[in-house]
Design an enzyme around this catalytic site. Structure first.
Site, PDB file in Angstrom:
ATOM      1  N   CYS A 246      77.228 -15.684  27.660  1.00  0.00           N
ATOM      2  CA  CYS A 246      76.903 -14.783  26.547  1.00  0.00           C
ATOM      3  C   CYS A 246      75.505 -14.220  26.791  1.00  0.00           C
ATOM      4  CB  CYS A 246      76.952 -15.547  25.226  1.00  0.00           C
ATOM      5  SG  CYS A 246      76.465 -14.560  23.788  1.00  0.00           S
TER       6      CYS A 246
ATOM      7  N   CYS B  26      66.466 -12.365  18.419  1.00  0.00           N
ATOM      8  CA  CYS B  26      67.504 -13.177  19.052  1.00  0.00           C
ATOM      9  C   CYS B  26      68.140 -14.141  18.059  1.00  0.00           C
ATOM     10  CB  CYS B  26      66.930 -13.935  20.255  1.00  0.00           C
ATOM     11  SG  CYS B  26      65.613 -15.110  19.871  1.00  0.00           S
TER      12      CYS B  26
ATOM     13  N   ASP C 137      68.993 -24.022  40.905  1.00  0.00           N
ATOM     14  CA  ASP C 137      70.184 -24.378  40.130  1.00  0.00           C
ATOM     15  C   ASP C 137      70.566 -25.832  40.402  1.00  0.00           C
ATOM     16  OD1 ASP C 137      72.232 -23.853  38.310  1.00  0.00           O
ATOM     17  OD2 ASP C 137      73.635 -23.254  39.865  1.00  0.00           O
TER      18      ASP C 137
END
Length: 334
Positions: A227, A181, A121
């Site tokens: 999301c 998607c 990250d």
């Protein structure tokens, strides 16, 4: 060390996927970042896109770098749906999976010997490209890395080392004709397959230091951050719930949060508790804005009094969002 030996070591350390690639420039990725940035597709996000001259050059991240070891940790776990007055977090944010991955990669570095640097990250490295090159997965049309066994329900990290390891073969897979998607994205952020338009992405807007555009607020439903829609519909993600059915939800996992608590508790304490989330400038008002949107979408008449207090806020963004939430609740409850 061979690729097979690395896989065994990764399994021993509890990593769900692992592979290696030479520490070489990510030339295509750097070009894609520059092109998409020039088109404004990143909005005001920075992260690995801010300095592609760094994040796309793992060979510069450690003196004498020879290998990038990419690793994935599956974070899928079953969890409850939000109840009345609750908001939803995306699965990756239920707990700090990045911290766990960071510890495992550090243990891997010690086992490999030599000099190494762990990047999890981190804005200095494009983890997805390192993972693709190391054979962990392939890019989906939703731009996420999809692994064969765990789909896209993974957090990614890398270890750059001066130890030379056998490279893993990249996967020869893609999404084929599937466009689930793309069709499921409620705001059309994936209309160009494999390219995300952040200016239309709900996940971006929950992290943006701006008022959320009104047309997107209803689409957020009970979500207060991120999301998962494009992951929920992905065929590669089916079956993970069965393979991980015996995984108990961790004691420190928070799949849902109290919207009233987000609005009423001290903001600095809230941000500190949720330090695994990106909050612009660590300003709690953006989390409170998200809670007001979620209440506007799901709240009942009993929540109107709390929302009304924020409708009197001196902060323009919070005041306007609260007024919108008041109207939504009133229209829904009569």
């Amino acid at each position: 060390m061979t690729a097979a030996e690395l896989a065994l070591l990764g399994d021993e350390l509890g990593l769900d996927a692992i592979g290696a690639a030479p520490a070489a420039p990510y030339e295509d990725t750097e070009r894609h970042i520059e092109e998409r940035r020039s088109r404004g597709l990143f909005a005001d996000m920075r992260f690995t896109m801010a300095q592609p001259e760094v994040s796309c050059h793992p060979e510069t991240l450690l003196e004498g770098a020879r290998t990038v070891v990419a690793a994935a940790l599956c974070y899928y776990a079953p969890g409850p749906e939000p109840g009345v007055g609750e908001g939803r977090l995306p699965r990756y944010a239920w707990r700090d999976h990045y911290a766990e991955l960071r510890e495992k990669l550090d243990a891997l570095g010690r086992r490999l010997g030599g000099r190494y640097r762990v990047l999890v990250d981190a804005n200095q490295h494009v983890d997805r490209e390192g993972a693709r090159r190391a054979g962990l997965g392939f890019y989906g049309k939703n731009t996420l890395l999809i692994t064969p066994r765990h789909g896209s329900w993974v957090v990614l990290g890398a270890l750059v080392t001066d130890v030379e390891l056998e490279a893993s073969a990249p996967l020869g897979l893609d999404c084929g004709s599937c466009r689930l998607c793309i069709d499921a994205c409620p705001t059309g952020a994936l209309d160009e397959p494999g390219v995300l338009d952040s200016t239309r992405c709900l996940s971006y807007w929950t992290q943006a230091p701006h008022a959320i555009p009104e047309p997107y607020r209803e689409e957020l439903g009970a979500s207060v951050y991120g999301c998962d829609v494009c992951q929920d519909v992905c065929p590669w993600n089916r079956g993970v719930e069965k393979r991980r059915a015996d995984r108990r939800l961790a004691d420190d996992a928070t799949p849902t949060v109290s919207l009233l608590e987000w609005l009423e508790r001290d903001g600095d304490e809230l941000v500190a508790e949720l330090d695994r989330l990106y909050v612009p400038r660590n300003d709690p008002r953006w989390l409170k804005r998200n809670a007001l949107v979620a209440l506007g979408n799901t709240g009942t008449s009993e929540h109107l009094a709390v929302v009304a207090r924020w409708a009197g806020s001196d902060d323009e963004a919070l005041r306007e969002t609260a007024e919108w939430a008041q109207r939504r609740i009133a229209d829904r409850t009569g």
